[in-house]
Motif scaffolding. Structure first.
Motif, PDB file in Angstrom:
ATOM      1  N   THR A 157       0.809  -1.220   0.000  1.00 39.93           N
ATOM      2  CA  THR A 157       0.000   0.000   0.000  1.00 39.93           C
ATOM      3  C   THR A 157       0.843   1.271   0.000  1.00 39.93           C
ATOM      4  N   TRP A 158       2.140   1.159   0.178  1.00 40.26           N
ATOM      5  CA  TRP A 158       3.025   2.324   0.241  1.00 40.26           C
ATOM      6  C   TRP A 158       3.154   2.983  -1.131  1.00 40.26           C
ATOM      7  N   THR A 159       3.159   4.318  -1.133  1.00 38.89           N
ATOM      8  CA  THR A 159       3.363   5.087  -2.356  1.00 38.89           C
ATOM      9  C   THR A 159       4.695   5.815  -2.272  1.00 38.89           C
ATOM     10  N   PRO A 160       5.602   5.603  -3.229  1.00 40.69           N
ATOM     11  CA  PRO A 160       6.897   6.293  -3.179  1.00 40.69           C
ATOM     12  C   PRO A 160       6.720   7.808  -3.277  1.00 40.69           C
ATOM     13  N   ASP A 161       7.352   8.536  -2.381  1.00 44.69           N
ATOM     14  CA  ASP A 161       7.302   9.996  -2.411  1.00 44.69           C
ATOM     15  C   ASP A 161       8.668  10.562  -2.035  1.00 44.69           C
ATOM     16  N   ILE A 162       9.701   9.989  -2.658  1.00 43.92           N
ATOM     17  CA  ILE A 162      11.069  10.326  -2.279  1.00 43.92           C
ATOM     18  C   ILE A 162      11.821  11.046  -3.404  1.00 43.92           C
ATOM     19  N   GLY A 163      11.113  11.388  -4.465  1.00 39.11           N
ATOM     20  CA  GLY A 163      11.763  12.027  -5.595  1.00 39.11           C
ATOM     21  C   GLY A 163      12.105  11.020  -6.685  1.00 39.11           C
ATOM     22  N   THR A 164      12.874  11.467  -7.658  1.00 36.54           N
ATOM     23  CA  THR A 164      13.257  10.609  -8.783  1.00 36.54           C
ATOM     24  C   THR A 164      14.349   9.639  -8.341  1.00 36.54           C
ATOM     25  N   ILE A 165      14.116   8.356  -8.568  1.00 40.04           N
ATOM     26  CA  ILE A 165      14.986   7.296  -8.058  1.00 40.04           C
ATOM     27  C   ILE A 165      16.024   6.924  -9.119  1.00 40.04           C
ATOM     28  N   ASP A 166      17.290   6.963  -8.742  1.00 41.91           N
ATOM     29  CA  ASP A 166      18.373   6.580  -9.657  1.00 41.91           C
ATOM     30  C   ASP A 166      18.619   5.075  -9.653  1.00 41.91           C
ATOM     31  N   VAL A 167      18.480   4.462  -8.492  1.00 44.70           N
ATOM     32  CA  VAL A 167      18.690   3.010  -8.384  1.00 44.70           C
ATOM     33  C   VAL A 167      17.782   2.470  -7.292  1.00 44.70           C
ATOM     34  N   ALA A 168      17.189   1.300  -7.555  1.00 41.78           N
ATOM     35  CA  ALA A 168      16.314   0.647  -6.589  1.00 41.78           C
ATOM     36  C   ALA A 168      16.752  -0.798  -6.412  1.00 41.78           C
ATOM     37  N   PHE A 169      16.857  -1.219  -5.169  1.00 39.10           N
ATOM     38  CA  PHE A 169      17.221  -2.593  -4.826  1.00 39.10           C
ATOM     39  C   PHE A 169      16.018  -3.218  -4.142  1.00 39.10           C
TER      40      PHE A 169
END
Length: 248
Positions: A157-169
């Motif tokens: 249910t979480w919505t990303p709100d951290i800005g533009t993501i360069d890398v995701a693991f």
């Protein structure tokens, strides 16, 4: 965006025969992290600041699997020099420490499901470890690393709100629907040319281990639904899949 209810019906029709046609077609197997450097014209070697990669606790740790995992993640992080990095699945925070060592200037956000959601059954089935809250991220807190922000949230249910993501693991719940959902919801937040990495990804081991099969199936479904397009790289003996976003 595909709903989880619709996804369940789709997945139920994909469990018979030809499971990994898209991955078979797009997977590039690499011998070492140096092959990754050559492909992307990278020059920086990974900083392997993670002492537990030399541990051998389970038979699955053969062939220096933990070292190969660390090399996969650290090589990408070290060379792309991200401004914003996301980790899904904090656990004790050792992988987060590795990310910070290779990207000391980055803002690193790490998300872990709250323990109460695990205990109530909202966190899926194939979760590596269910830690109590004070143990989640304990390794980077011990080191007082300042560029890490810890988030407690259920990624269903979480919505990303951290800005533009360069890398995701992505290393949270390994249920296929979670792998699909975690990836799908960050795609629109990824920087063009950025990288997504999945842990517990190894196509050769998908028939041996349920959790690896489940992760690979999640990535396969993303390809089948045309949410991913292009090559995915895998360093031999690692459990990490590496994908670069289209450079729009």
């Amino acid at each position: 965006m595909t709903t989880l209810t619709t996804l369940k019906h789709k997945l139920s029709n994909r469990l018979f025969g030809g499971l990994f046609n898209k991955l078979d077609r797009n997977l590039i197997e690499l011998n070492t992290y140096r092959d990754l450097q050559n492909i992307f014209n990278w020059s920086e070697n990974p900083i392997l600041d993670r002492p537990d990669i030399y541990d051998f606790d389970y038979v699955e740790d053969v062939n220096d699997r933990r070292i190969r995992d660390a090399e996969s993640l650290a090589t990408v992080i070290r060379n792309i020099k991200p401004k914003i990095a996301l980790e899904i699945g904090t656990a004790n925070g050792m992988a987060t420490v590795l990310m910070a060592a290779n990207a000391p200037e980055a803002k690193i956000f790490t998300v872990n499901i709250p323990p109460e959601d695990i205990h109530s059954g909202k966190g899926g089935v194939l979760t590596t470890v269910a830690m109590e809250r004070d143990q989640i991220g304990i390794e980077f807190r011990r080191r007082n690393i300042s560029n890490i922000t810890q988030i407690y949230a259920n990624t269903e249910t979480w919505t990303p709100d951290i800005g533009t993501i360069d890398v995701a693991f992505i290393d949270g719940c390994h249920d296929t629907k979670f792998v699909y959902n975690d990836t799908n919801k960050i795609l629109s937040h990824m920087k063009p040319g950025g990288f997504i990495l999945w842990h517990d990804f190894n196509l050769d081991l998908a028939k041996k281990y349920d959790w690896i099969n489940s992760v690979c199936l999640g990535v396969e479904c993303l390809y089948r639904d045309k949410l991913l397009n292009g090559r995915i790289f895998h360093i031999r003996d690692s459990w990490v899949g590496i994908y670069q976003m289209p450079d729009k």
